[in-house]
Design a protein around this motif. Structure first.
Motif, PDB file in Angstrom:
ATOM      1  N   ARG A  37       0.827  -1.212   0.000  1.00  0.00           N
ATOM      2  CA  ARG A  37       0.000   0.000   0.000  1.00  0.00           C
ATOM      3  C   ARG A  37       0.861   1.262   0.000  1.00  0.00           C
ATOM      4  O   ARG A  37       0.525   2.246  -0.655  1.00  0.00           O
ATOM      5  CB  ARG A  37      -0.957  -0.012   1.202  1.00  0.00           C
ATOM      6  CG  ARG A  37      -2.133  -0.956   1.010  1.00  0.00           C
ATOM      7  CD  ARG A  37      -3.047  -0.996   2.218  1.00  0.00           C
ATOM      8  NE  ARG A  37      -2.533  -1.833   3.273  1.00  0.00           N
ATOM      9  CZ  ARG A  37      -2.627  -3.157   3.310  1.00  0.00           C
ATOM     10  NH1 ARG A  37      -3.228  -3.804   2.335  1.00  0.00           N
ATOM     11  NH2 ARG A  37      -2.137  -3.850   4.321  1.00  0.00           N
ATOM     12  N   LEU A  38       1.987   1.214   0.737  1.00  0.00           N
ATOM     13  CA  LEU A  38       2.906   2.360   0.700  1.00  0.00           C
ATOM     14  C   LEU A  38       3.328   2.636  -0.734  1.00  0.00           C
ATOM     15  O   LEU A  38       3.356   3.780  -1.187  1.00  0.00           O
ATOM     16  CB  LEU A  38       4.166   2.053   1.522  1.00  0.00           C
ATOM     17  CG  LEU A  38       4.178   2.385   2.998  1.00  0.00           C
ATOM     18  CD1 LEU A  38       5.541   2.046   3.584  1.00  0.00           C
ATOM     19  CD2 LEU A  38       3.887   3.870   3.226  1.00  0.00           C
ATOM     20  N   LEU A  94      -0.276   3.305  -3.100  1.00  0.00           N
ATOM     21  CA  LEU A  94      -1.066   4.505  -2.787  1.00  0.00           C
ATOM     22  C   LEU A  94      -0.175   5.711  -2.526  1.00  0.00           C
ATOM     23  O   LEU A  94      -0.547   6.844  -2.817  1.00  0.00           O
ATOM     24  CB  LEU A  94      -1.930   4.275  -1.536  1.00  0.00           C
ATOM     25  CG  LEU A  94      -3.062   3.270  -1.616  1.00  0.00           C
ATOM     26  CD1 LEU A  94      -3.709   3.110  -0.250  1.00  0.00           C
ATOM     27  CD2 LEU A  94      -4.104   3.712  -2.627  1.00  0.00           C
ATOM     28  N   GLY A  95       1.006   5.457  -1.945  1.00  0.00           N
ATOM     29  CA  GLY A  95       1.842   6.566  -1.504  1.00  0.00           C
ATOM     30  C   GLY A  95       3.071   6.790  -2.362  1.00  0.00           C
ATOM     31  O   GLY A  95       3.807   7.743  -2.130  1.00  0.00           O
ATOM     32  N   LYS A  96       3.294   5.899  -3.354  1.00  0.00           N
ATOM     33  CA  LYS A  96       4.511   5.958  -4.181  1.00  0.00           C
ATOM     34  C   LYS A  96       5.735   6.160  -3.280  1.00  0.00           C
ATOM     35  O   LYS A  96       6.630   6.951  -3.549  1.00  0.00           O
ATOM     36  CB  LYS A  96       4.421   7.088  -5.221  1.00  0.00           C
ATOM     37  CG  LYS A  96       3.386   6.807  -6.314  1.00  0.00           C
ATOM     38  CD  LYS A  96       3.908   5.764  -7.307  1.00  0.00           C
ATOM     39  CE  LYS A  96       2.866   5.295  -8.317  1.00  0.00           C
ATOM     40  NZ  LYS A  96       2.075   4.144  -7.877  1.00  0.00           N
ATOM     41  N   THR A  97       5.721   5.424  -2.168  1.00  0.00           N
ATOM     42  CA  THR A  97       6.760   5.538  -1.154  1.00  0.00           C
ATOM     43  C   THR A  97       7.389   4.174  -0.921  1.00  0.00           C
ATOM     44  O   THR A  97       6.675   3.180  -0.744  1.00  0.00           O
ATOM     45  CB  THR A  97       6.125   6.050   0.169  1.00  0.00           C
ATOM     46  OG1 THR A  97       5.636   7.374  -0.054  1.00  0.00           O
ATOM     47  CG2 THR A  97       7.134   6.067   1.306  1.00  0.00           C
TER      48      THR A  97
END
Lengths: 467, 86
Positions: A135-136, A139-142
């Motif tokens: 999800r990081l 959704l977060g491009k992290t």
């Protein structure tokens, strides 16, 4: 307060929920779908909140979302269900406050969460679930870290490796407890349609520079965040050989998980019958393979909440439950019965693949024993394994007893995170089957909601406006 | 969607609106709060289940960073630097 009367309320906007909603609306029912995510899609069809559909998988999801909307489904995103009552009243809460649904039938497609077990150091920042890492990235491009270790078991780890590679964050280390390759090849030989997907997942795993099979993480080390891990070999019987453990330094993110656990809170609250199978994720809601109906009239279940099997069975069981729920209310067009029969056959085959896959990659038998006496098991209430063991030694039993004596499972998450481990610890120390340890019964509110919202919703319910 | 500025413990931080606050907070350092015993905690499940990534957002305590989309001007307090543990 918003009060919505509908024929069918679908809870969950992943593959199962979207398929259920589309098929029920297609049959002519009024359908509302409530989903906790900022956008529908669930975990499998997760939509990038900024860039939209950027992969084949998320494009498939955005097509399914568009199909649901085209069929007339009203989608309520960012809304968490916190209560459900017999008679079809479901209470949810979103950024604007409470919204109460009065539905003639309900389809629960609440999905799954990563299944986790405690080990020393697992509460350190930087230690998270493989799903959280995905999800990081999505959704977060992290990136979860610069030097990532990915560990646990099951094919989802390969999918996470692929997602991380897509944002240039390929893990440095992949640790799998399982070793056997032959049974997997045998399973694929019986389901040749799945070979292409398997080959692509395998390529993602091979891209990890250090891939160790037959190993588990036994400890995360660090001061204010994870800095190193300790790993050890595990044999086929699930015995961890800590004498041969080794330390790996320079790890700044550890993603560890053991497949998934069905999210049964809503079906349990609705008093549907549940059963236990560790290979299917633990406790799951029992649903008829012919209709998706649970043991409670008017309540259907679809997807991972009915036992972990993957996205394909989720879609098929969703379509089946939606069709059956609509037919149960008198919405049926010619050809529906033929379609239902086709879905039942396809679902049986897809589920058998998913279930066999689950049986090939179970968590090792003694995985909950990686925690030592000082290890926190219940992350919400900071209850250690030693405290749980002491309570069990003093005579309390099972998950429910451990909770009353120690508060394990009594915190904000209601035991969703530690429940599998507490059950296995109780079973192991008490010499019983894991199923005999039971599970944490859900309580209202299922998710924290502001008190005024609870008052507003329950007052409106008490007026009997629509009964 | 656009580049916005949010405030984390009073410091301005550039951010992309719409993405989960939890991801940005993780980038700033994986610890987001301390338990009553003082132990640091950060993102764990990333999907709203575990309640480990709790922060104060615009004055409201105990919000899950992972479930909160970033909005322009959002004020986030972590409680890491001597604040109230949650």
């Amino acid at each position: 307060m918003r009060r919505i009367e509908t024929d069918i309320l679908v809870v969950g906007g992943g593959p199962a929920g979207l398929s259920a909603a589309t098929s029920a609306a297609g049959a002519g029912a009024r359908v509302d779908l409530v989903d906790a995510g900022a956008a529908p899609g669930g975990q499998y069809w997760m939509q990038d909140p900024v860039a939209g559909a950027t992969t084949t998988q998320s494009a498939e999801g955005s097509a399914a979302i568009a199909a649901a909307r085209a069929a007339g489904v009203a989608i309520h995103s960012g809304a968490e269900v916190w209560a459900a009552f017999p008679g079809g009243e479901i209470m949810a809460h979103d950024a604007e406050g409470p919204v109460v649904f009065q539905a003639r039938s309900i389809v629960v497609a609440s999905g799954a969460q990563d299944r986790v077990y405690p080990f020393p150091g697992w509460t350190l920042p930087g230690v998270m679930t493989p799903g959280a890492g995905q999800r990081l990235a999505k959704l977060g491009k992290t990136a979860p870290g610069k030097r990532i270790a990915l560990a646990g078991n099951g094919p989802f780890l390969y999918a996470v490796a692929a997602t991380l590679a897509s944002i240039d964050a390929t893990p440095k280390l992949l640790l799998e407890s399982g070793k056997a390759r032959a049974p997997m090849l045998g399973l694929l030989a019986r389901h040749p349609a799945r070979i292409a997907e398997a080959v692509s997942l395998l390529a993602a795993a091979r891209a990890v520079p250090n891939w160790r099979r037959g190993h588990v993480v036994t400890e995360a080390l660090g001061e204010d965040r994870v800095e190193a891990i300790r790993i050890a070999p595990v044999d086929d019987a699930g015995t961890v050989d800590t004498a041969r453990s080794e330390r790996i330094d320079g790890i700044d993110a550890l993603l560890v998980g053991w497949g998934f656990r069905p999210m049964i809170e809503l079906t349990a609250l609705l008093r549907c019958r549940h059963a236990y199978d560790r290979a299917l994720g633990g406790w799951y809601c029992v649903a008829s393979p012919a209709t998706g109906l649970t043991s409670v009239e008017g309540v259907y279940a679809a997807g991972e909440v009915t036992g972990i099997a993957g996205s394909r069975p989720a879609r098929l069981s969703g379509a089946l439950a939606g069709l059956s729920a609509a037919a149960g209310l008198g919405f049926a067009s010619p050809g529906n019965e033929e379609r239902r029969k086709r879905l039942v056959r396809a679902l049986a085959s897809a589920r058998s693949f998913g279930h066999e896959l689950g049986r090939l990659a179970p968590p090792p038998a003694g995985i909950a024993d990686l925690a030592n006496d000082d290890t926190i098991v219940c992350r919400c209430e900071n209850v250690t394994r030693g405290e749980i063991a002491a309570a069990l030694a003093e005579g309390t039993r099972a998950v429910a007893g451990a909770k009353m004596w120690t508060r394990a499972g009594m915190g904000r998450c209601q035991g969703r995170v530690c429940g599998s481990a507490v059950a296995e610890i109780a079973a192991s120390l008490g010499g019983t089957e894991i199923a005999a340890a039971g599970f944490n019964p859900p309580r209202i509110p299922l998710r924290p909601v502001p008190l005024p919202a609870v008052l507003e919703a329950t007052r409106a319910a008490g007026t009997g406006e629509t009964h | 969607m656009s580049e916005v500025t949010i405030f984390v413990d009073g410091e301005p931080v550039p951010a992309e609106a719409g993405r989960p606050l939890g991801a940005l907070m993780h980038r700033l350092g994986p610890a987001m709060r301390r338990t009553e015993e003082g132990a640091p905690r950060g993102l764990f499940c990333g999907m709203g289940v575990c309640f480990d990534c709790l922060v104060t957002i615009d004055g409201v305590a105990d919000r899950r960073a992972c479930m909160t989309p970033i909005r322009d001007g959002m004020r986030v307090e972590t409680g890491l630097a001597g604040g109230t543990p949650s």
